[in-house]
Design a protein around this motif. Structure first.
Motif, PDB file in Angstrom:
ATOM      1  N   TYR A 115      15.355  19.444  10.060  1.00  0.00           N
ATOM      2  CA  TYR A 115      14.299  19.611   9.056  1.00  0.00           C
ATOM      3  C   TYR A 115      13.284  20.665   9.489  1.00  0.00           C
ATOM      4  O   TYR A 115      12.702  21.361   8.655  1.00  0.00           O
ATOM      5  CB  TYR A 115      13.649  18.275   8.687  1.00  0.00           C
ATOM      6  CG  TYR A 115      12.531  17.740   9.546  1.00  0.00           C
ATOM      7  CD1 TYR A 115      11.289  18.364   9.593  1.00  0.00           C
ATOM      8  CD2 TYR A 115      12.693  16.556  10.258  1.00  0.00           C
ATOM      9  CE1 TYR A 115      10.245  17.848  10.354  1.00  0.00           C
ATOM     10  CE2 TYR A 115      11.652  16.027  11.015  1.00  0.00           C
ATOM     11  CZ  TYR A 115      10.436  16.673  11.063  1.00  0.00           C
ATOM     12  OH  TYR A 115       9.414  16.156  11.804  1.00  0.00           O
ATOM     13  N   LYS A 167      12.525  24.077   7.448  1.00  0.00           N
ATOM     14  CA  LYS A 167      11.146  24.341   7.043  1.00  0.00           C
ATOM     15  C   LYS A 167      10.607  25.649   7.587  1.00  0.00           C
ATOM     16  O   LYS A 167       9.834  26.343   6.919  1.00  0.00           O
ATOM     17  CB  LYS A 167      10.258  23.181   7.503  1.00  0.00           C
ATOM     18  CG  LYS A 167       8.802  23.285   7.062  1.00  0.00           C
ATOM     19  CD  LYS A 167       8.023  22.049   7.489  1.00  0.00           C
ATOM     20  CE  LYS A 167       6.564  22.137   7.061  1.00  0.00           C
ATOM     21  NZ  LYS A 167       5.806  20.921   7.464  1.00  0.00           N
ATOM     22  N   ASP A 198      15.296   8.359  -5.765  1.00  0.00           N
ATOM     23  CA  ASP A 198      14.074   8.858  -5.133  1.00  0.00           C
ATOM     24  C   ASP A 198      13.163   7.744  -4.628  1.00  0.00           C
ATOM     25  O   ASP A 198      12.430   7.925  -3.655  1.00  0.00           O
ATOM     26  CB  ASP A 198      13.279   9.735  -6.118  1.00  0.00           C
ATOM     27  CG  ASP A 198      13.894  11.096  -6.305  1.00  0.00           C
ATOM     28  OD1 ASP A 198      14.578  11.567  -5.368  1.00  0.00           O
ATOM     29  OD2 ASP A 198      13.701  11.704  -7.377  1.00  0.00           O
ATOM     30  N   SER A 248      21.628  21.483  -3.560  1.00  0.00           N
ATOM     31  CA  SER A 248      20.344  21.654  -4.245  1.00  0.00           C
ATOM     32  C   SER A 248      20.028  23.117  -4.505  1.00  0.00           C
ATOM     33  O   SER A 248      19.011  23.444  -5.102  1.00  0.00           O
ATOM     34  CB  SER A 248      19.212  21.040  -3.415  1.00  0.00           C
ATOM     35  OG  SER A 248      18.946  21.834  -2.279  1.00  0.00           O
ATOM     36  N   ASP A 283      16.457  25.506  -2.642  1.00  0.00           N
ATOM     37  CA  ASP A 283      15.122  25.890  -3.093  1.00  0.00           C
ATOM     38  C   ASP A 283      14.078  25.440  -2.079  1.00  0.00           C
ATOM     39  O   ASP A 283      14.322  24.570  -1.245  1.00  0.00           O
ATOM     40  CB  ASP A 283      14.817  25.281  -4.467  1.00  0.00           C
ATOM     41  CG  ASP A 283      14.858  23.769  -4.453  1.00  0.00           C
ATOM     42  OD1 ASP A 283      13.823  23.162  -4.178  1.00  0.00           O
ATOM     43  OD2 ASP A 283      15.953  23.211  -4.699  1.00  0.00           O
ATOM     44  N   ALA A 284      12.895  26.038  -2.158  1.00  0.00           N
ATOM     45  CA  ALA A 284      11.841  25.792  -1.177  1.00  0.00           C
ATOM     46  C   ALA A 284      11.451  24.325  -1.104  1.00  0.00           C
ATOM     47  O   ALA A 284      11.152  23.801  -0.028  1.00  0.00           O
ATOM     48  CB  ALA A 284      10.619  26.645  -1.508  1.00  0.00           C
ATOM     49  N   ASP A 285      11.452  23.652  -2.240  1.00  0.00           N
ATOM     50  CA  ASP A 285      11.072  22.246  -2.256  1.00  0.00           C
ATOM     51  C   ASP A 285      12.064  21.394  -1.474  1.00  0.00           C
ATOM     52  O   ASP A 285      11.679  20.509  -0.714  1.00  0.00           O
ATOM     53  CB  ASP A 285      10.988  21.751  -3.705  1.00  0.00           C
ATOM     54  CG  ASP A 285      10.557  20.294  -3.791  1.00  0.00           C
ATOM     55  OD1 ASP A 285       9.436  19.997  -3.332  1.00  0.00           O
ATOM     56  OD2 ASP A 285      11.330  19.464  -4.296  1.00  0.00           O
ATOM     57  N   ALA A 286      13.348  21.683  -1.657  1.00  0.00           N
ATOM     58  CA  ALA A 286      14.383  20.928  -0.944  1.00  0.00           C
ATOM     59  C   ALA A 286      14.325  21.202   0.559  1.00  0.00           C
ATOM     60  O   ALA A 286      14.456  20.291   1.375  1.00  0.00           O
ATOM     61  CB  ALA A 286      15.765  21.289  -1.486  1.00  0.00           C
ATOM     62  N   GLY A 306      11.755  22.061   2.273  1.00  0.00           N
ATOM     63  CA  GLY A 306      10.495  21.601   2.845  1.00  0.00           C
ATOM     64  C   GLY A 306      10.295  20.107   2.805  1.00  0.00           C
ATOM     65  O   GLY A 306       9.164  19.628   2.950  1.00  0.00           O
ATOM     66  N   LYS A 307      11.367  19.349   2.617  1.00  0.00           N
ATOM     67  CA  LYS A 307      11.250  17.893   2.546  1.00  0.00           C
ATOM     68  C   LYS A 307      10.710  17.279   3.838  1.00  0.00           C
ATOM     69  O   LYS A 307      10.173  16.179   3.837  1.00  0.00           O
ATOM     70  CB  LYS A 307      12.614  17.270   2.221  1.00  0.00           C
ATOM     71  CG  LYS A 307      13.040  17.420   0.769  1.00  0.00           C
ATOM     72  CD  LYS A 307      12.189  16.550  -0.138  1.00  0.00           C
ATOM     73  CE  LYS A 307      12.703  16.601  -1.579  1.00  0.00           C
ATOM     74  NZ  LYS A 307      11.876  15.795  -2.489  1.00  0.00           N
ATOM     75  N   THR A 314      16.983  13.283   0.968  1.00  0.00           N
ATOM     76  CA  THR A 314      17.842  14.346   0.444  1.00  0.00           C
ATOM     77  C   THR A 314      19.314  14.102   0.731  1.00  0.00           C
ATOM     78  O   THR A 314      20.164  14.243  -0.157  1.00  0.00           O
ATOM     79  CB  THR A 314      17.424  15.707   1.026  1.00  0.00           C
ATOM     80  OG1 THR A 314      16.056  15.947   0.712  1.00  0.00           O
ATOM     81  CG2 THR A 314      18.284  16.819   0.456  1.00  0.00           C
TER      82      THR A 314
END
Length: 399
Positions: A33, A37, A127, A272, A275-278, A280-281, A289
């Motif tokens: 992670y 990130k 979720d 996914s 993308d940045a959101d995925a 940056g989990k 995820t």
């Protein structure tokens, strides 16, 4: 009269035991992670440079201190020089802070392994599943206690019958599972973009945060600055080559971390789009995820079960080394004997671990300098004490 100290049966036993300490949640949960990130390839490059330079030197130093003194860090630094006795206590404080919350996270891994084995992969992909689980009262406590008890049993059995025996069994299995899952992920459509992101350094993503993240990961992943390598070094035979052993430990540890990133980062891209959101989990990447990834895979429950079995093994062997550093310190200092010290440490871990677990539920309103209970222990151990202890240990070499 100095009591006889247990020894690893040989360099192979020590290498497996030390590697099993280094290979843990730091490699399979934290490393991927952070790589996702902090820019993928550039984070990987920074980590590798730090590992072969500062990391190598510090690991050799800690193992040498342990072998020379034949003591755990609680007494080892004072044995070298009385003015550094306080550093031994500070070093021992690191695993004392880590053990309770590490066992809580180990309980989460145990829960997800059970969920995947039951075939409930689609349920875990929701979720709300992970937040609902950790905020409940009974379920996370049950799995935490199961995990903590397993750790204590291995420590109770001792150096040869416990730590070395289990490490020799689990480490090869862990490597095989990692390689198998990595190959599976790399065959998924869209994984190629994730491989490029993970392996190709993009210097536009280089920042002080990237370097600090890589440095913090180095301590956590290689079990440095927490007394573990000093403790394990005290069990090393005098005829074993420390530098050769450290090179092999680092190679194994780095390989597992590299493969974990190569497994998880491309999986995020494949399922996914990366993308940045995925990406940056953060810490929840594995628990939130990846179940979605497994849910969309053919035979996802099987793959998910294998993955969390892998993480369980890694978490268990690392937790063993953390508890061992504390048990050995108590035994060296107070001559309690291994069994009594193990019971004392287990009861402490349960008491504080319960608070950490409930900190996501009924005790969620309790904060310490803005952190929840578990996050506070993690911040103090990894972001404050480890860098201080690591730097001071290097200074000790020149006294």
């Amino acid at each position: 009269m100095e009591k006889n100290r247990s020894n690893f049966t040989g360099s192979i036993g020590f290498i497996f035991a030390a590697a099993s300490s280094a290979v843990g949640l730091g490699n399979l949960w934290r490393f991927p992670y952070l790589a996702a990130k902090y820019g993928g390839g550039i984070f990987l490059l920074a980590y590798l440079i730090l590992a072969v330079t500062f990391g190598f030197a510090l690991m050799v130093t800690e193992i040498a201190i342990g072998r020379k003194t034949r003591l755990s860090p609680m007494e080892a630094f004072g044995s070298l020089n009385k003015k550094w006795k306080w550093l031994g206590k500070l070093t021992t404080l690191v695993p004392v802070l880590i053990l309770p919350y590490y066992c809580v996270i180990g309980g989460w891994v145990t829960k997800y392994g059970a969920v995947m084995l039951s075939g409930a992969v689609s349920e875990s992909a929701n979720d709300s599943y992970f937040p609902s689980f950790i905020s409940s009262t009974v379920s996370p406590l049950v799995f935490f206690l199961i995990f903590a008890l397993l750790v204590a049993i291995i420590i109770f059995l001792g150096v040869n019958k416990g730590i070395e025996k289990f490490s020799k069994l689990l480490m090869p299995l862990l490597l095989v599972l990692t390689i198998g899952l990595t190959v599976f992920v790399l065959t998924r459509k869209g994984a190629g973009a994730g491989v490029a992101y993970y392996l190709k350094p993009d210097f536009a993503n280089l920042s002080i945060k990237t370097i600090l993240a890589a440095l913090g990961q180095l301590f956590f992943s290689m079990s440095l600055a927490m007394g573990i390598m000093i403790t394990y070094g005290s069990y090393v035979r005098k005829e074993d080559n420390i530098e050769k052993s450290v090179r092999q430990i680092e190679m194994f540890d780095t390989l597992i971390a590299f493969l974990a990133g190569l497994m998880i980062v491309p999986a995020v891209f494949a399922y996914s789009g990366g993308d940045a959101d995925a990406l940056g989990k953060g810490p929840s990447l594995m628990f939130v995820t990846l179940p979605k990834v497994f849910n969309e895979m053919p035979f996802g429950s099987v793959v998910g079960a294998l993955f969390f079995i892998l993480v369980f093994f890694a978490a268990l062997t690392s937790a063993v080394s953390v508890m061992e550093a504390i048990v050995a310190g108590i035994d060296d200092k107070y001559k309690t004997g291994r069994k009594k010290a193990t019971v004392i440490v287990f009861l402490y871990a349960v008491a504080i671990g319960v608070l950490c677990s409930l900190g996501f539920g009924v005790l969620s309103n309790i904060t310490i300098i803005g952190f929840g209970i578990l996050d506070f222990l993690d911040f103090m151990s990894n972001s404050v004490l480890m860098p201080i202890v690591g730097m001071l240990t290097c200074i000790v070499i020149g006294f």
